[in-house]
Scaffold this motif. Structure first.
Motif, PDB file in Angstrom:
ATOM      1  N   PRO A   5      -0.846  30.847 -49.922  1.00 12.29           N
ATOM      2  CA  PRO A   5      -0.026  31.787 -49.766  1.00 12.29           C
ATOM      3  C   PRO A   5      -0.649  33.317 -49.502  1.00 12.29           C
ATOM      4  CG  PRO A   5       0.572  30.652 -51.744  1.00 12.29           C
ATOM      5  CD  PRO A   5      -0.650  29.997 -51.297  1.00 12.29           C
ATOM      6  N   TRP A   6      -1.730  33.406 -50.361  1.00 12.26           N
ATOM      7  CA  TRP A   6      -2.355  34.768 -50.404  1.00 12.26           C
ATOM      8  C   TRP A   6      -3.088  34.939 -49.107  1.00 12.26           C
ATOM      9  CZ3 TRP A   6      -0.714  38.491 -53.358  1.00 12.26           C
ATOM     10  CH2 TRP A   6       0.037  38.148 -54.592  1.00 12.26           C
ATOM     11  N   LEU A   9      -0.529  35.860 -46.389  1.00 12.98           N
ATOM     12  CA  LEU A   9      -0.235  37.449 -46.773  1.00 12.98           C
ATOM     13  C   LEU A   9      -1.367  38.194 -46.134  1.00 12.98           C
ATOM     14  CD1 LEU A   9       1.822  39.283 -47.848  1.00 12.98           C
ATOM     15  CD2 LEU A   9       0.729  39.197 -49.922  1.00 12.98           C
ATOM     16  N   LEU A  49       4.016  36.326 -42.728  1.00 16.27           N
ATOM     17  CA  LEU A  49       4.790  36.635 -43.957  1.00 16.27           C
ATOM     18  C   LEU A  49       5.617  35.516 -44.468  1.00 16.27           C
ATOM     19  CD1 LEU A  49       5.227  38.953 -45.869  1.00 16.27           C
ATOM     20  CD2 LEU A  49       6.765  40.102 -44.307  1.00 16.27           C
ATOM     21  N   ALA A  52       3.965  33.101 -46.274  1.00 17.09           N
ATOM     22  CA  ALA A  52       3.531  33.376 -47.431  1.00 17.09           C
ATOM     23  C   ALA A  52       4.618  33.444 -48.633  1.00 17.09           C
ATOM     24  CB  ALA A  52       2.964  34.956 -47.439  1.00 17.09           C
ATOM     25  N   VAL A  53       5.982  33.806 -48.029  1.00 15.82           N
ATOM     26  CA  VAL A  53       7.412  34.047 -49.105  1.00 15.82           C
ATOM     27  C   VAL A  53       7.701  32.486 -49.269  1.00 15.82           C
ATOM     28  CG1 VAL A  53       7.708  36.182 -48.371  1.00 15.82           C
ATOM     29  CG2 VAL A  53       8.851  34.351 -47.132  1.00 15.82           C
ATOM     30  N   LEU A  56       5.367  32.638 -52.679  1.00 19.39           N
ATOM     31  CA  LEU A  56       5.118  33.955 -53.233  1.00 19.39           C
ATOM     32  C   LEU A  56       6.681  34.381 -53.451  1.00 19.39           C
ATOM     33  CD1 LEU A  56       2.271  35.546 -51.722  1.00 19.39           C
ATOM     34  CD2 LEU A  56       2.119  34.445 -53.897  1.00 19.39           C
ATOM     35  N   MET A  58       9.401  37.068 -53.034  1.00 18.23           N
ATOM     36  CA  MET A  58       9.760  37.689 -51.759  1.00 18.23           C
ATOM     37  C   MET A  58       9.510  39.291 -51.737  1.00 18.23           C
ATOM     38  SD  MET A  58      13.054  37.942 -49.248  1.00 18.23           S
ATOM     39  CE  MET A  58      14.000  38.078 -50.578  1.00 18.23           C
ATOM     40  N   ALA A  61       5.630  39.700 -52.054  1.00 13.11           N
ATOM     41  CA  ALA A  61       5.071  39.460 -50.864  1.00 13.11           C
ATOM     42  C   ALA A  61       5.307  40.525 -49.902  1.00 13.11           C
ATOM     43  CB  ALA A  61       5.517  38.247 -50.154  1.00 13.11           C
ATOM     44  N   TYR A  62       6.480  41.204 -49.841  1.00 16.17           N
ATOM     45  CA  TYR A  62       6.791  42.092 -48.902  1.00 16.17           C
ATOM     46  C   TYR A  62       6.153  43.697 -49.539  1.00 16.17           C
ATOM     47  CZ  TYR A  62       9.312  45.371 -46.053  1.00 16.17           C
ATOM     48  OH  TYR A  62       9.613  46.517 -45.208  1.00 16.17           O
ATOM     49  N   TRP A  65       2.221  43.317 -48.597  1.00 14.49           N
ATOM     50  CA  TRP A  65       2.214  43.295 -47.255  1.00 14.49           C
ATOM     51  C   TRP A  65       2.243  44.787 -46.736  1.00 14.49           C
ATOM     52  CZ3 TRP A  65       6.559  44.007 -43.488  1.00 14.49           C
ATOM     53  CH2 TRP A  65       6.158  43.911 -42.242  1.00 14.49           C
ATOM     54  N   ASN A 104       4.017  42.760 -59.254  1.00 11.85           N
ATOM     55  CA  ASN A 104       3.325  41.576 -59.288  1.00 11.85           C
ATOM     56  C   ASN A 104       3.412  41.152 -60.856  1.00 11.85           C
ATOM     57  OD1 ASN A 104       1.594  39.450 -59.105  1.00 11.85           O
ATOM     58  ND2 ASN A 104      -0.210  40.536 -59.012  1.00 11.85           N
TER      59      ASN A 104
END
Length: 113
Positions: A5-6, A9, A49, A52-53, A56, A58, A61-62, A65, A104
């Motif tokens: 997922p990273w 992202l 994105l 990724a979410v 991760l 949301m 991630a947002y 990003w 995070n």
């Protein structure tokens, strides 16, 4: 947390930065092809994105990003477009980066099996 997922992202950030940079370049040209490519890059960024979410949080991630994209675009503006970096902009970027770190730290952790 898995690496995939990273990577999605980071891919989302990379193509978003490319799209926004193309926006700057294409805005004065009047040509359609650079604008279409820009829209494709922005759309691809949202696709990555979305991938990724899936794994991760949301908010994390947002925030990551948008902040990483903004930092990259700021440096591209400085390097290639002659834009300036004021103390207020530096402070704003620092606050955004701190916000991503705090988001995070507040994200739920996966339970060990």
């Amino acid at each position: 947390m898995p690496l995939r997922p990273w990577l999605f992202l980071l891919a989302a950030v990379a193509v978003e930065v490319l799209g926004v940079t193309l926006m700057k370049r294409a805005s004065g040209s009047g040509a359609w092809m650079p604008l279409l490519f820009m829209y494709a890059m922005i759309g691809l960024s949202f696709y990555f994105l979305a991938l990724a979410v899936k794994r991760l949080p949301m908010a994390l991630a947002y925030a990551a990003w948008e902040t990483l994209g903004l930092v990259c675009v700021t440096f591209i503006g400085l390097r290639y477009f002659g834009e300036s970096l004021s103390p207020a902009r530096v402070l704003g970027l620092a606050v955004l980066l701190a916000g991503v770190v705090l988001v995070n730290l507040g994200a739920p952790r996966a339970q060990a099996a």
